[in-house]
Structures are given as structure tokens and as C-alpha cells.
Design a protein around this motif. Structure first.
Motif, mmCIF file in Angstrom:
data_model
loop_
_atom_site.group_PDB
_atom_site.id
_atom_site.type_symbol
_atom_site.label_atom_id
_atom_site.label_comp_id
_atom_site.label_asym_id
_atom_site.label_seq_id
_atom_site.Cartn_x
_atom_site.Cartn_y
_atom_site.Cartn_z
ATOM 1 N N ALA A 1 0.810 -1.222 0.000
ATOM 2 C CA ALA A 1 0.000 0.000 0.000
ATOM 3 C C ALA A 1 0.840 1.268 0.000
ATOM 4 N N LYS A 2 2.127 1.154 0.263
ATOM 5 C CA LYS A 2 2.966 2.344 0.352
ATOM 6 C C LYS A 2 3.208 2.958 -1.026
ATOM 7 N N ALA B 1 -2.172 1.855 -8.786
ATOM 8 C CA ALA B 1 -3.250 2.307 -7.900
ATOM 9 C C ALA B 1 -4.112 1.139 -7.444
ATOM 10 N N ALA B 2 -4.344 0.179 -8.349
ATOM 11 C CA ALA B 2 -5.177 -0.980 -8.000
ATOM 12 C C ALA B 2 -4.511 -1.828 -6.927
ATOM 13 N N VAL B 3 -3.242 -2.129 -7.116
ATOM 14 C CA VAL B 3 -2.539 -2.966 -6.141
ATOM 15 C C VAL B 3 -2.421 -2.246 -4.802
ATOM 16 N N SER C 1 -4.126 -1.665 0.730
ATOM 17 C CA SER C 1 -4.663 -0.827 1.801
ATOM 18 C C SER C 1 -5.904 -1.454 2.427
ATOM 19 N N ARG C 2 -6.781 -2.015 1.580
ATOM 20 C CA ARG C 2 -7.999 -2.639 2.110
ATOM 21 C C ARG C 2 -7.682 -3.908 2.900
ATOM 22 N N LEU C 3 -6.744 -4.707 2.401
ATOM 23 C CA LEU C 3 -6.349 -5.914 3.132
ATOM 24 C C LEU C 3 -5.664 -5.554 4.447
#
Length: 442
Positions: A64-65, A349-351, A356-358
Motif C-alpha cells: 500500500a505504500k 493504484a489498483a494494487v 490498503s484494504r487488506l
């Protein structure tokens, strides 16, 4: 009491009787023990699940970083130079010739058997002078003194084969900054190699020609994030290119999907029921430790949703990350790389969004302070302790009950033995009485 419980007097198998009664007495304890074992198995499974989710959360946090997928590789057209791309690298290329390599200064003395006196002054390229004083004029002492000094040189004693020796001094570092001069009664020194910087020339032969030097053979940040190490002089231009590392980026995304699937697979394995035959061959069904656990089921669903939900109205399957009919995630490297080549920013952005959601779902489940699983583990461990205490208390009660039964049956045997003895005596006494006939005569 000295008597066997197995009925010498009563004829009863008192050991078997007491065992049968104690087996019945132990039923409540066995129920508590089995419940403790099941609860402990659940706690152990929760701990393993917590570890798996924590590992997934770590992967997710990294993914997410910003810049997590900014991976690049560098290639060179010549073995005379190698390149590596690091943080901040960007796609592009640069051309250069390799004019010279970085070298160390090396100077040797004239042949001698000992040093003229006990001192030697070494002055570095920056003007700093270090006077070395040896313990004696012995060349070994001079070598030891030089090597122990703060002068930026290394000394060695080299045999010339005729009983003489030369003192060789070599700068510790490559490049012009490693140059040094000698003074004092050092005698004549011959410089066999000069200290020089490595040099490459960018865009050789053009109006933009630009020499670049380095004290080592590595040119760090030749471009942002690009380091080049030269190994040989080359008048032929060398081209170093930096390109996006599609394989490396795909590997990171795949690792994220695998981490999630590992967690989901573990949950599934602990939700399965098993059927085994009992002693009579009758099938017995055993529930998995997570079969009826709605909290764990909810955790699995939240993780799956985090990875499979649309991103800006676009399904992750467009980037090669899709949900299967079995409730797991699937990664398609070819589709992912194709999407990456077409729109790197969208894939990045997708990854990052999935990561971030995980990360959020993982922390909700596994945070050691307020996580759902942590709370369940704490509660389960408390139940196990309480059940084990109850089992231990039953050990005391059962031991007391068994002792009472043994005492009772032992007393019974004593009483029965006494009665049998009395009966035998009476029988014996009656047998001694005269027998009276039918006419009343003895």
C-alpha cells in the motif's frame, strides 16, 4: 487392612465393581477434559490464523505504500560496465565511454636491509601529514608502525631475493583522494602506480560531451536511482538502460494474492467436518474448530471482499486478480503484465488499493490489542485455565471417592469374613451335638 478387596469372603469381584463405579463417577470430569482439549485446539488454531493474517497484513502494508511498485531493472550493452536500479529510478538510458578506472597509489623504496631511522612522514592528498615512529629501524617494526597509524596507507615488506627488501606503501582507498607523498629520511621511493579517479565520458563526440569522475569504480546516482560500476576501459560507447521491472512488480502482486489464499485455505481446512467409525463401526461426525465460528467466517469474507471488490468501478480481474468459484483469489501473471504495460499508473493504484484494504481488514482481525482474533484467543485461554482447574478439582474428589469405596468394600470383606468364621464355628458346634432317634432315644 491386609485383606485383598477381591472378595475372599464375599466372593465379589470388588476391584471390577469399584472400577465400574469410578468410571461412572469420572463421566463429568471426562466431559470437562474433552471440552478443555477442544477449546485448546480452537485456541491453537486461532493463534495460527492470527499469525497468517499478521503476515498478510505486513505484505499488504508494504504493497500500500507509495512507490511500492516502482521497481526498475538496469541493463548494460557491455561487460565493461554493470548497472543497478534503486529507489527513485525511472525508465531511460544513458551512453558513455569508459576512459579510465580508479586506482590506488603504490610506491616502493630502494632495496635495503633496515630503515635509515625510526620515523617516516606520510602526507595525504588533503595535506594532512602523519609522522610514523617505529620501535626500531627494523623493517618489520616500520611496517607494523605504518599499518597501526592513521595514515591512509598499507605497508608490506617485499623480498628482492638477495637478502635485501623493499618497503611497498599502497593507499587504502582508490581515487585521487588516496594519493600521498613521503618525506623524512625515507630515501628514494619509486611510484609504480598513481592514484587516480575513474572517469567516464557521457555522450562522447557530441556537443553535450561530459566527463564524470568517481573515486571508486562505481558511479552512484549517475541518473536518479541508477548506479554504474565499471570494470574495464572501453572506447566503444556503452549504453545502460533502465526499464520497468514487470516481473518484479508481478511477483509482489502475486505474493499478496498468495498470502491471502494461504489464510483462506487455512480457514477452510479448519471448517471441514470429518467422519470416522467408532468402536462399533458406527460413523461419528466431528466438527472442525471453525465450523460454527461466525466470527472467523466473517473475517475470511472481509479479506476476500477487500481483494475482490471493484476499484473505482473497475474489477480487479481487469488486472489479472480475480475471485474464483471456490471463494479464493487467482493471479494471472500474463494479464497483469499486459495491464501494467498498458497503464502502469492504474495497475499501481489498483494494487495499492487492494493492499490498503487488506491491511485494514487484517488489522481489524489480528491487531494484538483490539483485534477480533486476539480477543477470542484471550477468552479461549481463560476458558482452558478454568476447565483445567475444574478437572484438577475432580481429581481430588475422585481420589477421595475411590478411597471411600475401597474402605467400604474392605470393611465388608472383614465383616463377611467374621460372619463366615462364626457360621463355620456354629456349624462345627452343631455337628458335635448327639443325634436323637425317632423313638426319642439317643
Amino acid at each position: 487392612m491386609g485383606l485383598s478387596l477381591d472378595g475372599l469372603a464375599s466372593g465379589l469381584d470388588t476391584t471390577a465393581l469399584i472400577k465400574a463405579m469410578m468410571d461412572i463417577e469420572r463421566i463429568p470430569q471426562n466431559i470437562l477434559y474433552n471440552k478443555s482439549v477442544r477449546t485448546q485446539a480452537t485456541v491453537d488454531a486461532l493463534k495460527a490464523l492470527n499469525t497468517g493474517i499478521a503476515n498478510l497484513t505486513t505484505l499488504s502494508t508494504a504493497a500500500a505504500k507509495p512507490g511500492a511498485l516502482s521497481l526498475f531493472t538496469a541493463t548494460s550493452t557491455s561487460t565493461a560496465a554493470t548497472a543497478s536500479a534503486g529507489t527513485g529510478a525511472a525508465a531511460g538510458s544513458v551512453e558513455f565511454t569508459i576512459d579510465r578506472l580508479a586506482t590506488k597509489q603504490s610506491s616502493v623504496s630502494a632495496p635495503l636491509t633496515q630503515w635509515p631511522d625510526t620515523s617516516l612522514t606520510i602526507t595525504g592528498a588533503n595535506g594532512t601529514a602523519v609522522t610514523v615512529t617505529a620501535a626500531s629501524t627494523s623493517l618489520d617494526d616500520v611496517v607494523q608502525a605504518v599499518n597501526a597509524s592513521t595514515a591512509n596507507v598499507t605497508a608490506t615488506k617485499v623480498s628482492t631475493g638477495d637478502g635485501n627488501y623493499r618497503l611497498q606503501l599502497t593507499s587504502k582507498a582508490t581515487g585521487a583522494a588516496g594519493a600521498f607523498t613521503l618525506s623524512g629520511t625515507a630515501g628514494t621511493f619509486t611510484q609504480i602506480q598513481s592514484a587516480q579517479d575513474a572517469q567516464i565520458t557521457l555522450w562522447k563526440g557530441t556537443a553535450a560531451e561530459q566527463p564524470v569522475t568517481s573515486g571508486t569504480n562505481t558511479f552512484a546516482n549517475l541518473q536518479t536511482g541508477l548506479s554504474v560500476t565499471v570494470a574495464a576501459v572501453s572506447a566503444t560507447p556503452v549504453t545502460v538502460s533502465v526499464a520497468q521491472d514487470a516481473d518484479g512488480i508481478a511477483a509482489k502482486a502475486e505474493a499478496l494474492v498468495k498470502g491471502l489464499n494461504d489464510v483462506l485455505a487455512y480457514i477452510t481446512s479448519k471448517q471441514k467436518t470429518s467422519t470416522t467409525p467408532d468402536a462399533n463401526g458406527k460413523p461419528v461426525t466431528t466438527l472442525g474448530v471453525f465450523t460454527t465460528d461466525s466470527a472467523v467466517r466473517s473475517i475470511g469474507q472481509s479479506l476476500l471482499t477487500a481483494a475482490s471488490a471493484p476499484i473505482g468501478g473497475v474489477s480487479p480481474s481487469e488486472y489479472g486478480i480475480s475471485i474464483t468459484k471456490n471463494g479464493t483469489m487467482e493471479f494471472d501473471p500474463a494479464k497483469f503484465k499486459a495491464a501494467l504495460a498498458k497503464d502502469p499508473a492504474a495497475v499501481d493504484a489498483a494494487v495499492r488499493t487492494i493492499g490498503s484494504r487488506l491491511e485494514a481488514a487484517g488489522k481489524t482481525a489480528s491487531d494484538k490489542y483490539g483485534g477480533v482474533i486476539a480477543s477470542k484467543i484471550t477468552s479461549g485461554e481463560g476458558q482452558v485455565r478454568e476447565l483445567n482447574d475444574q478437572v484438577a478439582n475432580w481429581d481430588i474428589r475422585l481420589a477421595s471417592r475411590e478411597a471411600r469405596l475401597k474402605s467400604t468394600y474392605a470393611a465388608l470383606e472383614v465383616a463377611m469374613q467374621a460372619m463366615n468364621a462364626q457360621s463355620s464355628w456354629l456349624t462345627a458346634q452343631l455337628a458335635t451335638l448327639p443325634t436323637q432317634g425317632s423313638d426319642g432315644k439317643k
